[in-house]
Design an enzyme around this catalytic site. Sequence first.
Site, PDB file in Angstrom:
ATOM      1  N   HIS A 118      -5.368 -10.467  11.787  1.00  0.00           N
ATOM      2  CA  HIS A 118      -5.145 -11.413  10.761  1.00  0.00           C
ATOM      3  C   HIS A 118      -3.211 -11.159  10.775  1.00  0.00           C
ATOM      4  CE1 HIS A 118      -5.052  -8.949   7.143  1.00  0.00           C
ATOM      5  NE2 HIS A 118      -3.806 -10.079   6.344  1.00  0.00           N
ATOM      6  N   ASP A 120       0.163 -12.029   8.157  1.00  0.00           N
ATOM      7  CA  ASP A 120      -0.047 -12.295   7.120  1.00  0.00           C
ATOM      8  C   ASP A 120       0.399 -14.200   6.935  1.00  0.00           C
ATOM      9  OD1 ASP A 120      -1.331 -10.649   5.860  1.00  0.00           O
ATOM     10  OD2 ASP A 120       0.595  -8.929   5.150  1.00  0.00           O
ATOM     11  N   HIS A 272      -2.273  -6.864  11.705  1.00  0.00           N
ATOM     12  CA  HIS A 272      -3.604  -6.037  11.184  1.00  0.00           C
ATOM     13  C   HIS A 272      -4.470  -6.385  10.213  1.00  0.00           C
ATOM     14  CE1 HIS A 272      -0.995  -8.181   7.737  1.00  0.00           C
ATOM     15  NE2 HIS A 272      -2.712  -7.407   6.878  1.00  0.00           N
ATOM     16  N   ARG A 287       1.133  -5.209  -2.795  1.00  0.00           N
ATOM     17  CA  ARG A 287       2.219  -5.790  -1.477  1.00  0.00           C
ATOM     18  C   ARG A 287       3.480  -6.479  -2.064  1.00  0.00           C
ATOM     19  NH1 ARG A 287      -0.787  -9.548   2.094  1.00  0.00           N
ATOM     20  NH2 ARG A 287       0.735 -11.075   0.822  1.00  0.00           N
TER      21      ARG A 287
END
Length: 296
Positions: A118, A120, A272, A287
């Site tokens: 996907h 983000d 990723h 993150r």
Amino acid sequence: MTLVSDPLTDVELDVTYLSATIGAVIHGLDVRHLDEPTVAAIRRLWVERRVVFFPAQHLTPEKHVAFAARFGEPTEGHPVIPGIDGNPQVFEIDYTAAGELYATYGDIASYERGVAWHTDVTFVRRPPLGSILRAVHVPDHGGDTLWSDQVAAYRSLSPALQGFLEGLTAVHDGTRQFQGILDLVGEGRWEGEAFTALEPVEHPVVRTHPESGEKILFVNPGFTSRIKELALPESDALLAHLYAHSVKPEHTVRYHWGAGDIGFWDNRSTQHAVAGDFGDAHRVIQRVTLRGDEPR
């Protein structure tokens, strides 16, 4: 390792390239103490290599956010999932807390603890510019993250297909994955604006990188639901081809985390995924996300 001299700043970076087109490890820097020329040199290498890594930095959440802010404006850690206590800009995934993870990610996640390919948060009008991942606790084996180079994926398509794709629009929708958790938390927030429902958005199938001018294949199986101009069977078939093409081995890189490592990827030009091969081992990542622009 290779000494890379940035042509605009004369800064030399000690770099290990991880493939022909994507991925680089930058050695010998303490990311808490970077001067402006070094930040500029890192940014140019990052745009070129899509994802860069800084081993064993061991940042606090506050230092993590401060490092991110050298490259852009940190936004909320996630539009729907709350950040850590006291710092909404830091989004944590603790894979040991499996029930919460699966409830959050829906069918993006699996019980093998992997997260499928996907890009983000493409289900908002201005998806993130990039993300900075900090490895808080890593398993002794497994748990790697993989990235795909969406510039290389576009370039390796036939010219005829490239031309066809450049006239198309993709619909991106996070409802399936996140509306349930949004209903539970009551309100999401992105770029300072509150919302209670996720509305599909449209982005070009091929976007242009605002810094490099490169063309990027900008669809992903996590959030792209269909191609607007095509009948649904045509859209499904084309997207299936593009998804498989995007993650061919020659377009990807895989990174094995060490504790304290930092990974900084360009969300505009990559997908990723997380390898779910670490069994019951403990894996915690945090993150910080940078505010992006509207794809064009």
